[in-house]
Design a protein around this motif. Structure first.
Motif, PDB file in Angstrom:
ATOM      1  N   PRO A  33       0.697  -1.303   0.182  1.00  0.00           N
ATOM      2  CA  PRO A  33       0.156  -0.039   0.000  1.00  0.00           C
ATOM      3  C   PRO A  33       0.828   1.157   0.011  1.00  0.00           C
ATOM      4  N   LYS A  34       1.393   1.724  -1.189  1.00  0.00           N
ATOM      5  CA  LYS A  34       2.424   2.587  -1.150  1.00  0.00           C
ATOM      6  C   LYS A  34       1.852   3.949  -1.010  1.00  0.00           C
ATOM      7  N   THR A  35       0.763   4.288  -1.090  1.00  0.00           N
ATOM      8  CA  THR A  35       0.335   5.674  -0.952  1.00  0.00           C
ATOM      9  C   THR A  35      -0.061   5.911   0.587  1.00  0.00           C
ATOM     10  N   GLU A  36      -0.532   4.635   1.303  1.00  0.00           N
ATOM     11  CA  GLU A  36      -0.555   4.665   2.712  1.00  0.00           C
ATOM     12  C   GLU A  36       0.861   4.857   3.346  1.00  0.00           C
ATOM     13  N   TYR A  37       2.021   4.118   2.894  1.00  0.00           N
ATOM     14  CA  TYR A  37       3.159   4.597   3.442  1.00  0.00           C
ATOM     15  C   TYR A  37       3.741   5.946   3.489  1.00  0.00           C
ATOM     16  N   ILE A  38       3.520   6.528   2.216  1.00  0.00           N
ATOM     17  CA  ILE A  38       3.985   8.033   1.846  1.00  0.00           C
ATOM     18  C   ILE A  38       3.116   8.860   2.992  1.00  0.00           C
ATOM     19  N   GLU A  39       1.808   8.394   3.072  1.00  0.00           N
ATOM     20  CA  GLU A  39       1.046   9.276   4.137  1.00  0.00           C
ATOM     21  C   GLU A  39       1.691   9.248   5.496  1.00  0.00           C
ATOM     22  N   ARG A  40       1.840   7.791   6.029  1.00  0.00           N
ATOM     23  CA  ARG A  40       2.173   7.953   7.281  1.00  0.00           C
ATOM     24  C   ARG A  40       3.522   8.238   7.296  1.00  0.00           C
ATOM     25  N   ILE A  41       4.697   8.187   6.473  1.00  0.00           N
ATOM     26  CA  ILE A  41       6.090   8.730   6.467  1.00  0.00           C
ATOM     27  C   ILE A  41       5.803  10.236   6.665  1.00  0.00           C
ATOM     28  N   ALA A  42       5.073  10.864   5.607  1.00  0.00           N
ATOM     29  CA  ALA A  42       4.951  12.322   5.619  1.00  0.00           C
ATOM     30  C   ALA A  42       4.535  12.797   6.965  1.00  0.00           C
ATOM     31  N   HIS A  43       3.173  12.296   7.566  1.00  0.00           N
ATOM     32  CA  HIS A  43       2.782  12.863   8.660  1.00  0.00           C
ATOM     33  C   HIS A  43       3.733  12.739   9.684  1.00  0.00           C
ATOM     34  N   SER A  44       4.535  11.830  10.065  1.00  0.00           N
ATOM     35  CA  SER A  44       5.482  11.538  10.999  1.00  0.00           C
ATOM     36  C   SER A  44       6.617  12.705  10.799  1.00  0.00           C
ATOM     37  N   GLY A 103      14.125  15.786  -7.956  1.00  0.00           N
ATOM     38  CA  GLY A 103      14.769  15.762  -9.348  1.00  0.00           C
ATOM     39  C   GLY A 103      14.113  15.392 -10.514  1.00  0.00           C
ATOM     40  N   ASP A 104      14.444  14.912 -11.458  1.00  0.00           N
ATOM     41  CA  ASP A 104      13.646  14.225 -12.673  1.00  0.00           C
ATOM     42  C   ASP A 104      13.211  12.993 -12.256  1.00  0.00           C
ATOM     43  N   GLY A 105      13.765  12.182 -11.337  1.00  0.00           N
ATOM     44  CA  GLY A 105      13.558  10.858 -10.960  1.00  0.00           C
ATOM     45  C   GLY A 105      11.849  10.975 -10.321  1.00  0.00           C
ATOM     46  N   VAL A 106      11.279  12.041  -9.919  1.00  0.00           N
ATOM     47  CA  VAL A 106       9.918  12.111  -9.539  1.00  0.00           C
ATOM     48  C   VAL A 106       8.904  11.883 -10.638  1.00  0.00           C
ATOM     49  N   GLN A 107       9.321  12.019 -12.025  1.00  0.00           N
ATOM     50  CA  GLN A 107       8.386  11.674 -13.023  1.00  0.00           C
ATOM     51  C   GLN A 107       8.240  10.165 -13.100  1.00  0.00           C
ATOM     52  N   ASN A 108       9.085   9.424 -12.523  1.00  0.00           N
ATOM     53  CA  ASN A 108       8.623   8.009 -12.493  1.00  0.00           C
ATOM     54  C   ASN A 108       7.591   7.566 -11.138  1.00  0.00           C
ATOM     55  N   PHE A 109       7.614   8.591 -10.238  1.00  0.00           N
ATOM     56  CA  PHE A 109       6.666   8.230  -9.231  1.00  0.00           C
ATOM     57  C   PHE A 109       5.962   9.549  -8.721  1.00  0.00           C
ATOM     58  N   PRO A 110       4.848   9.973  -9.572  1.00  0.00           N
ATOM     59  CA  PRO A 110       4.001  11.058  -9.192  1.00  0.00           C
ATOM     60  C   PRO A 110       3.435  10.925  -7.802  1.00  0.00           C
ATOM     61  N   ASP A 111       3.371   9.672  -7.288  1.00  0.00           N
ATOM     62  CA  ASP A 111       2.665   9.492  -5.779  1.00  0.00           C
ATOM     63  C   ASP A 111       3.574  10.388  -4.683  1.00  0.00           C
ATOM     64  N   LEU A 112       4.996  10.494  -5.046  1.00  0.00           N
ATOM     65  CA  LEU A 112       5.816  11.329  -4.107  1.00  0.00           C
ATOM     66  C   LEU A 112       4.997  12.808  -3.916  1.00  0.00           C
ATOM     67  N   CYS A 113       4.381  13.203  -4.798  1.00  0.00           N
ATOM     68  CA  CYS A 113       3.590  14.458  -4.591  1.00  0.00           C
ATOM     69  C   CYS A 113       2.726  14.409  -3.351  1.00  0.00           C
ATOM     70  N   ARG A 114       2.253  13.283  -3.028  1.00  0.00           N
ATOM     71  CA  ARG A 114       1.676  12.988  -1.830  1.00  0.00           C
ATOM     72  C   ARG A 114       2.416  13.329  -0.414  1.00  0.00           C
ATOM     73  N   MET A 115       3.753  13.326  -0.753  1.00  0.00           N
ATOM     74  CA  MET A 115       4.335  13.773   0.443  1.00  0.00           C
ATOM     75  C   MET A 115       4.429  15.042   0.828  1.00  0.00           C
ATOM     76  N   THR A 116       4.461  15.905  -0.324  1.00  0.00           N
ATOM     77  CA  THR A 116       4.349  17.348  -0.024  1.00  0.00           C
ATOM     78  C   THR A 116       3.010  17.702   0.414  1.00  0.00           C
ATOM     79  N   SER A 117       2.057  17.124  -0.233  1.00  0.00           N
ATOM     80  CA  SER A 117       0.548  17.335   0.296  1.00  0.00           C
ATOM     81  C   SER A 117       0.438  16.979   1.748  1.00  0.00           C
ATOM     82  N   SER A 118       0.787  15.913   1.956  1.00  0.00           N
ATOM     83  CA  SER A 118       0.884  15.440   3.365  1.00  0.00           C
ATOM     84  C   SER A 118       1.458  16.218   4.455  1.00  0.00           C
ATOM     85  N   VAL A 119       2.781  16.699   3.914  1.00  0.00           N
ATOM     86  CA  VAL A 119       3.407  17.355   5.051  1.00  0.00           C
ATOM     87  C   VAL A 119       2.770  18.920   5.210  1.00  0.00           C
TER      88      VAL A 119
END
Length: 522
Positions: A33-44, A103-119
């Motif tokens: 559950p990648k999105t859930e991991y991102i949310e949890r990491i970003a909140h903490s 960097g440009d690597g974010v284009q392979n993982f747009p879910d990383l934007c959830r990290m910005t959103s969650s923080v």
């Protein structure tokens, strides 16, 4: 593949960026559950960053807006971003960014934007009581820059898209609620599938709804709300989004779950047989009617009838269906007696039914009768968070179907899946993955091909043409890069373009010529 620095350029920031990207890719391959991991990491992490900021500035109480803006901009810019404040008012803060910290690597993982959103959202919710974060444009989706909106007034943000953030205790309660709801829907669908498969002697895997995205989680909540009632529901969405699965979920959670669920595609029935299919017919009602036939409204008595492509109903069939919904009565074709039916009707359409009413092609009174509740299923391109989970689920089913191990999806293949517009939605995704699965000879799936598909009827021809041309151009560039070993000047000469124009196209499709150049021998 994006440019990468040489080993001599390795620093702690690049090391951590690469580590996070590879961790997310591993989650995708294993179906986590990648999105859930991102949310949890970003909140903490957000709590830690906020505490560090408070310590540096000696702040005990809630942050005010200026301090909040200083914190979120400073946080991103210190790790390589280029964030600035666009505007600020009582309801919303708007932030602009021209360089991604990943960097440009974010284009392979747009879910990383959830990290910005969650923080951003988590810190705002703790200090202001509520936040909804919307990222309409982002570098991860090749927009060239990011726009981030942080809405702070829940009432004014009600109709705004985005992800909501609440204080920790309230957020925990809502997360538990959606988890319980997802589990309940999955369990009920599983029970129905077991009953159906035993009756028909079919094997396979039970269906369940993937809801990693906020939009699909809203669909789950609506299913939960409307299922226990007898209200007619109109399910709308493009071809292939899973309207029948949603209808089955509504039935599975209803008091009628133990009774029949009958699904009919009205668009697949010849007009001459529509009334007989819906209402049944008596023996001798017409040539070929050699026996009594029970229609689907009668067969679904006590249960649920799902009418897909309801806009295909003839005027006469619309009149009969309206009577069945209003009075609970039907008459078989050629019959003289009235039959009582207690059938809940769920209807679906992939076209704008309201427009068909305006054009006089669908009865207005029937439209309002079936449109008591509306469930809108978003297309796959609008819920990218669901894609990795859907890919993993479909590959699991294919592995079971063909008796082969489930392959992992490598990063390049997943990037192609992410960038595709999916006009055929989940149905197209299933088709593409099955084709890739059948030709996959290793433990890793590396190639995905998008065959020509019939686009939805509502799609504009210019969009279809543009998409086909883009796919052809990308395919040509990939072949040219291989044939010319990444020599952009040679490709430009072959295409009759300037090297600058070719570089622009390569950047648009995220194709790096360096990855195709021969490695010099030593």
């Amino acid at each position: 593949m994006p440019d990468r620095p040489s080993f001599t350029q390795l620093d702690p920031v690049f090391f951590l960026q690469t580590f996070v990207l590879e961790l997310l890719h591993a989650c995708e391959q294993e179906g986590g559950p990648k999105t859930e991991y991102i949310e949890r990491i970003a909140h903490s992490a957000g709590r830690f960053f906020e505490e560090a900021y408070r310590n540096d500035h000696g702040i005990d109480g809630p942050l005010d807006r200026s301090r909040y803006v200083d914190l979120i901009l400073g946080l991103k810019n210190r790790i390589g971003g280029r964030f600035s404040l666009d505007s600020s008012d009582a309801a919303c803060l708007r932030v602009h960014n021209t360089r991604c910290p990943f960097g440009d690597g974010v284009q392979n993982f747009p879910d990383l934007c959830r990290m910005t959103s969650s923080v951003f959202g988590g810190i705002a919710a703790r200090n202001f009581g509520y936040a909804k974060v919307h990222i309409p444009r982002c570098i991860a989706r090749d927009h060239g820059h990011c726009q981030v909106e942080i809405h702070l007034d829940r009432r004014l943000a009600a109709e705004v898209p985005g992800t909501e953030y609440l204080p920790p205790e309230q957020r925990r309660r809502e997360q538990e609620e959606i988890g319980t709801l997802q589990s309940r829907i999955d369990n009920q669908l599983h029970k129905l599938w077991l009953r159906h498969s035993r009756r028909r002697g079919k094997a396979g895997k039970p269906p369940f709804i993937v809801a990693e995205s906020p939009s699909m989680r809203r669909v789950l909540r609506l299913i939960h709300r409307v299922a226990p009632t007898d209200a007619p529901v109109l399910i709308q969405g493009e071809t292939g989004v899973g309207k029948e699965l949603v209808a089955r979920a509504v039935h599975a959670l209803s008091p009628r779950a133990g009774q029949p669920f009958v699904a009919v595609n009205c668009g697949a029935i010849p007009e001459s047989l529509l009334e007989s299919t819906l209402f049944g017919h008596e023996k001798g009602a017409f040539t070929g009617a050699v026996d009594v036939h029970r229609g689907v409204l009668e067969r679904a008595d006590g249960g649920t009838l799902f009418l897909d492509e309801i806009d295909a109903l003839s005027p006469a069939a619309q009149v009969g269906l309206l009577r069945a919904l209003q009075e609970g009565e039907i008459e078989r074709v050629g019959g003289r007696s009235t039959l009582q039916v207690d059938t809940r009707v769920l209807a679906a359409c992939n076209r704008d039914l309201a427009r068909l009413v305006e054009e006089g092609r669908f009865r207005e009174d029937l439209y309002y009768r079936i449109h008591v509740v509306r469930l809108e299923i978003p297309p796959l391109r609008q819920r990218p968070e669901d894609l990795p989970a859907l890919v993993n689920l479909i590959l699991q089913r294919l592995a079971h179907k063909y008796g082969r191990p489930q392959p992992r999806v490598n990063r390049e293949a997943m990037a192609r899946l992410r960038s595709h517009p999916w006009p055929g939605n989940v149905r197209e995704l299933e088709n593409v993955l099955e084709r890739a699965f059948l030709f996959c000879e290793d433990e890793e799936l590396t190639e995905v091909e998008f065959g020509a598909l019939v686009a939805p009827e509502s799609e504009d021809w210019s969009k279809i043409r543009a998409r086909v041309l883009e796919q052809a151009e990308r395919s040509y560039l990939e072949t040219a890069l291989r044939n010319h070993q990444g020599d952009v000047k040679a490709i430009a000469a072959a295409m009759g373009l300037t090297p600058r124009a070719v570089y622009h196209k390569l950047k648009r499709y995220r194709l790096n010529p360096a990855g195709y150049r021969a490695v010099p021998s030593r």
